[in-house]
Design a protein around this motif. Structure first.
Motif, PDB file in Angstrom:
ATOM      1  N   ILE A  47      47.618  39.644  39.060  1.00 45.15           N
ATOM      2  CA  ILE A  47      48.232  40.909  39.740  1.00 45.15           C
ATOM      3  C   ILE A  47      47.290  41.205  40.808  1.00 45.15           C
ATOM      4  CG2 ILE A  47      48.676  43.282  38.792  1.00 45.15           C
ATOM      5  CD1 ILE A  47      49.581  42.390  36.148  1.00 45.15           C
ATOM      6  N   GLU A  48      45.693  41.504  40.519  1.00 44.73           N
ATOM      7  CA  GLU A  48      44.951  41.838  41.409  1.00 44.73           C
ATOM      8  C   GLU A  48      43.675  41.131  41.237  1.00 44.73           C
ATOM      9  OE1 GLU A  48      41.879  43.358  43.447  1.00 44.73           O
ATOM     10  OE2 GLU A  48      41.990  43.606  41.306  1.00 44.73           O
ATOM     11  N   LYS A  49      43.209  40.508  42.237  1.00 46.03           N
ATOM     12  CA  LYS A  49      42.015  39.446  42.507  1.00 46.03           C
ATOM     13  C   LYS A  49      40.863  40.157  42.915  1.00 46.03           C
ATOM     14  CE  LYS A  49      40.874  34.532  42.934  1.00 46.03           C
ATOM     15  NZ  LYS A  49      41.559  33.298  43.567  1.00 46.03           N
ATOM     16  N   LYS A  50      40.860  40.771  43.800  1.00 41.74           N
ATOM     17  CA  LYS A  50      39.685  41.276  44.699  1.00 41.74           C
ATOM     18  C   LYS A  50      38.796  42.138  43.892  1.00 41.74           C
ATOM     19  CE  LYS A  50      38.029  43.127  49.054  1.00 41.74           C
ATOM     20  NZ  LYS A  50      38.346  43.348  50.467  1.00 41.74           N
ATOM     21  N   GLN A  51      39.303  43.284  43.390  1.00 40.63           N
ATOM     22  CA  GLN A  51      38.651  44.098  42.684  1.00 40.63           C
ATOM     23  C   GLN A  51      37.926  43.470  41.366  1.00 40.63           C
ATOM     24  OE1 GLN A  51      40.118  48.217  42.191  1.00 40.63           O
ATOM     25  NE2 GLN A  51      41.149  47.879  43.896  1.00 40.63           N
TER      26      GLN A  51
ATOM     27  N   ILE B 265      35.089  41.256  42.039  1.00 38.35           N
ATOM     28  CA  ILE B 265      33.596  41.975  42.542  1.00 38.35           C
ATOM     29  C   ILE B 265      33.211  42.450  41.424  1.00 38.35           C
ATOM     30  CG2 ILE B 265      32.694  43.880  43.865  1.00 38.35           C
ATOM     31  CD1 ILE B 265      34.930  43.211  46.079  1.00 38.35           C
ATOM     32  N   GLY B 266      33.935  43.458  40.594  1.00 36.47           N
ATOM     33  CA  GLY B 266      33.651  44.109  39.358  1.00 36.47           C
ATOM     34  C   GLY B 266      33.021  43.168  38.281  1.00 36.47           C
ATOM     35  N   SER B 267      33.855  41.863  37.998  1.00 36.71           N
ATOM     36  CA  SER B 267      33.525  41.071  36.907  1.00 36.71           C
ATOM     37  C   SER B 267      32.048  40.479  37.368  1.00 36.71           C
ATOM     38  CB  SER B 267      34.380  40.034  36.800  1.00 36.71           C
ATOM     39  OG  SER B 267      34.294  39.190  35.799  1.00 36.71           O
ATOM     40  N   ILE B 268      31.990  40.116  38.571  1.00 38.48           N
ATOM     41  CA  ILE B 268      30.799  39.428  38.972  1.00 38.48           C
ATOM     42  C   ILE B 268      29.348  40.396  38.899  1.00 38.48           C
ATOM     43  CG2 ILE B 268      29.387  38.754  40.943  1.00 38.48           C
ATOM     44  CD1 ILE B 268      31.844  37.367  41.970  1.00 38.48           C
ATOM     45  N   LEU B 269      29.499  41.466  39.075  1.00 37.22           N
ATOM     46  CA  LEU B 269      28.305  42.711  39.154  1.00 37.22           C
ATOM     47  C   LEU B 269      28.263  42.950  37.669  1.00 37.22           C
ATOM     48  CD1 LEU B 269      29.294  45.339  41.957  1.00 37.22           C
ATOM     49  CD2 LEU B 269      27.586  43.811  42.114  1.00 37.22           C
ATOM     50  N   PHE B 270      29.389  42.884  36.725  1.00 36.79           N
ATOM     51  CA  PHE B 270      29.053  43.348  35.523  1.00 36.79           C
ATOM     52  C   PHE B 270      28.475  42.249  34.905  1.00 36.79           C
ATOM     53  CE2 PHE B 270      30.719  42.973  31.128  1.00 36.79           C
ATOM     54  CZ  PHE B 270      30.213  44.180  30.660  1.00 36.79           C
ATOM     55  N   HIS B 271      28.763  41.106  34.958  1.00 34.46           N
ATOM     56  CA  HIS B 271      28.162  39.900  34.106  1.00 34.46           C
ATOM     57  C   HIS B 271      26.689  39.698  34.689  1.00 34.46           C
ATOM     58  CE1 HIS B 271      32.563  39.256  33.099  1.00 34.46           C
ATOM     59  NE2 HIS B 271      31.730  38.793  32.026  1.00 34.46           N
TER      60      HIS B 271
ATOM     61  N   MET C 226      31.271  47.994  36.264  1.00 35.78           N
ATOM     62  CA  MET C 226      32.315  48.906  34.897  1.00 35.78           C
ATOM     63  C   MET C 226      32.918  49.655  35.757  1.00 35.78           C
ATOM     64  SD  MET C 226      32.398  47.512  32.081  1.00 35.78           S
ATOM     65  CE  MET C 226      33.563  48.687  31.755  1.00 35.78           C
ATOM     66  N   VAL C 227      32.292  50.720  36.571  1.00 37.37           N
ATOM     67  CA  VAL C 227      33.110  51.586  37.489  1.00 37.37           C
ATOM     68  C   VAL C 227      34.443  50.876  38.034  1.00 37.37           C
ATOM     69  CG1 VAL C 227      32.993  53.011  39.532  1.00 37.37           C
ATOM     70  CG2 VAL C 227      31.073  53.163  37.600  1.00 37.37           C
ATOM     71  N   ILE C 228      34.029  49.740  38.978  1.00 36.57           N
ATOM     72  CA  ILE C 228      35.028  49.252  39.500  1.00 36.57           C
ATOM     73  C   ILE C 228      36.155  48.614  38.598  1.00 36.57           C
ATOM     74  CG2 ILE C 228      35.465  47.073  41.126  1.00 36.57           C
ATOM     75  CD1 ILE C 228      32.882  47.286  42.336  1.00 36.57           C
ATOM     76  N   LEU C 229      35.602  47.974  37.570  1.00 41.67           N
ATOM     77  CA  LEU C 229      36.833  47.376  36.560  1.00 41.67           C
ATOM     78  C   LEU C 229      37.491  48.329  35.927  1.00 41.67           C
ATOM     79  CD1 LEU C 229      34.726  44.493  34.770  1.00 41.67           C
ATOM     80  CD2 LEU C 229      36.381  44.433  36.523  1.00 41.67           C
ATOM     81  N   THR C 230      36.932  49.486  35.540  1.00 37.24           N
ATOM     82  CA  THR C 230      37.809  50.735  34.924  1.00 37.24           C
ATOM     83  C   THR C 230      38.580  51.303  35.847  1.00 37.24           C
ATOM     84  OG1 THR C 230      35.576  51.100  33.390  1.00 37.24           O
ATOM     85  CG2 THR C 230      37.371  52.934  33.660  1.00 37.24           C
TER      86      THR C 230
ATOM     87  N   ILE D 289      45.601  50.955  39.407  1.00 35.60           N
ATOM     88  CA  ILE D 289      46.405  50.041  39.818  1.00 35.60           C
ATOM     89  C   ILE D 289      47.767  49.934  38.741  1.00 35.60           C
ATOM     90  CG2 ILE D 289      46.965  47.838  40.622  1.00 35.60           C
ATOM     91  CD1 ILE D 289      43.862  47.270  41.338  1.00 35.60           C
ATOM     92  N   LYS D 290      48.775  50.281  39.167  1.00 36.21           N
ATOM     93  CA  LYS D 290      49.805  50.691  38.167  1.00 36.21           C
ATOM     94  C   LYS D 290      50.060  49.458  37.513  1.00 36.21           C
ATOM     95  CE  LYS D 290      54.376  52.802  38.133  1.00 36.21           C
ATOM     96  NZ  LYS D 290      55.640  53.239  39.020  1.00 36.21           N
ATOM     97  N   SER D 291      50.262  48.190  38.237  1.00 34.50           N
ATOM     98  CA  SER D 291      50.752  47.030  37.521  1.00 34.50           C
ATOM     99  C   SER D 291      49.564  46.612  36.322  1.00 34.50           C
ATOM    100  CB  SER D 291      50.899  46.013  38.560  1.00 34.50           C
ATOM    101  OG  SER D 291      49.948  45.869  39.316  1.00 34.50           O
ATOM    102  N   VAL D 292      48.520  46.769  36.793  1.00 38.13           N
ATOM    103  CA  VAL D 292      47.274  46.412  35.742  1.00 38.13           C
ATOM    104  C   VAL D 292      47.357  47.375  34.512  1.00 38.13           C
ATOM    105  CG1 VAL D 292      44.900  46.144  35.568  1.00 38.13           C
ATOM    106  CG2 VAL D 292      45.778  45.514  37.418  1.00 38.13           C
TER     107      VAL D 292
END
Length: 228
Positions: free
Chosen positions: A41-45, A48-54, A104-108, A114-117
């Motif tokens: 559905i959405e890949k860019k955010q 970025i968010g997943s890489i930073l978080f992990h 976590m801010v980006i992922l949340t 994002i409506k579809s997510v």
């Protein structure tokens, strides 16, 4: 009574739910033992968010393990002074904590804005995202703000001793009496996420595909159309 519930009963209940809940879900709901990725559905955010978080959460977890599990006397015997340990926890821990918080801010934000997510998300997904963000924020607040306001406070003389007491079934709730409120909130919310863990997508943490290492290669062959 409130102190006993908060620092003895509640932690043990959360640990019990964590263990029993994982066993139950694994036996009854293996089909949904997944991260339920919304990457399509959405890949860019997400990336970025997943890489930073992990990148941040692994050092943060290791820091918690060493800070809570290793007695203060052990590090002192190795020549690590209290001042040096404090600087490491403040700057190194703060650096990786900030990376984790940013992720976590980006992922949340992605999951809620994002409506579809958001439509694809379950109630547990939303709760876990908010709770994880809150836990990381309170950890950062405790590390930075509380250490500035109460620089004399040393969690290794109270929180760490209390935590190790839980592990050896000798809990002492009085050790948490004079702990700053931010640390208490961080600890309680941390145990809360352990209780929720088995019933959310967080279970995917344990699904490390180690069998891929010894799995045979999949061979693809080109299909050639025969001519008659």
């Amino acid at each position: 009574m409130l102190s006993q519930f908060s620092w003895v009963i509640f932690p043990y209940v959360c640990i019990a739910v964590f263990i029993v809940g994982h066993i139950y879900r694994y036996k009854t709901d293996q089909f949904n033992w997944t991260a339920k990725s919304s990457e399509f559905i959405e890949k860019k955010q997400l990336m970025i968010g997943s890489i930073l978080f992990h990148l941040g959460i692994i050092p943060v977890i290791l820091g918690h393990v060493s800070g809570l599990g290793i007695p203060k006397s052990w590090t002192q015997s190795l020549g690590v002074s209290d001042h040096l340990y404090h600087l490491g926890a403040l700057y190194i821990g703060g650096f990786f904590g900030f990376i984790t918080l940013a992720g976590m801010v980006i992922l949340t934000a992605r999951r809620f804005t994002i409506k579809s997510v958001r439509k694809l998300s379950t109630a547990s997904d939303l709760i876990v995202n908010v709770l994880l963000l809150f836990i990381v924020f309170m950890g950062m607040f405790s590390t930075l703000a509380t250490n500035v306001v109460q620089p004399e406070f040393d969690y290794r003389e109270s929180i760490s001793v209390w935590f190790r007491g839980l592990l050896i079934f000798r809990p002492d709730a009085t050790l948490m009496a004079d702990v700053p409120l931010s640390f208490k909130i961080h600890a309680l919310s941390g145990f809360a996420i352990f209780a929720l863990w088995p019933f959310t997508r967080l279970v995917h943490v344990w699904s490390v595909p180690l069998n891929y290492i010894g799995r045979s290669y999949i061979i693809y062959r080109r299909h050639r159309t025969q001519k008659f």
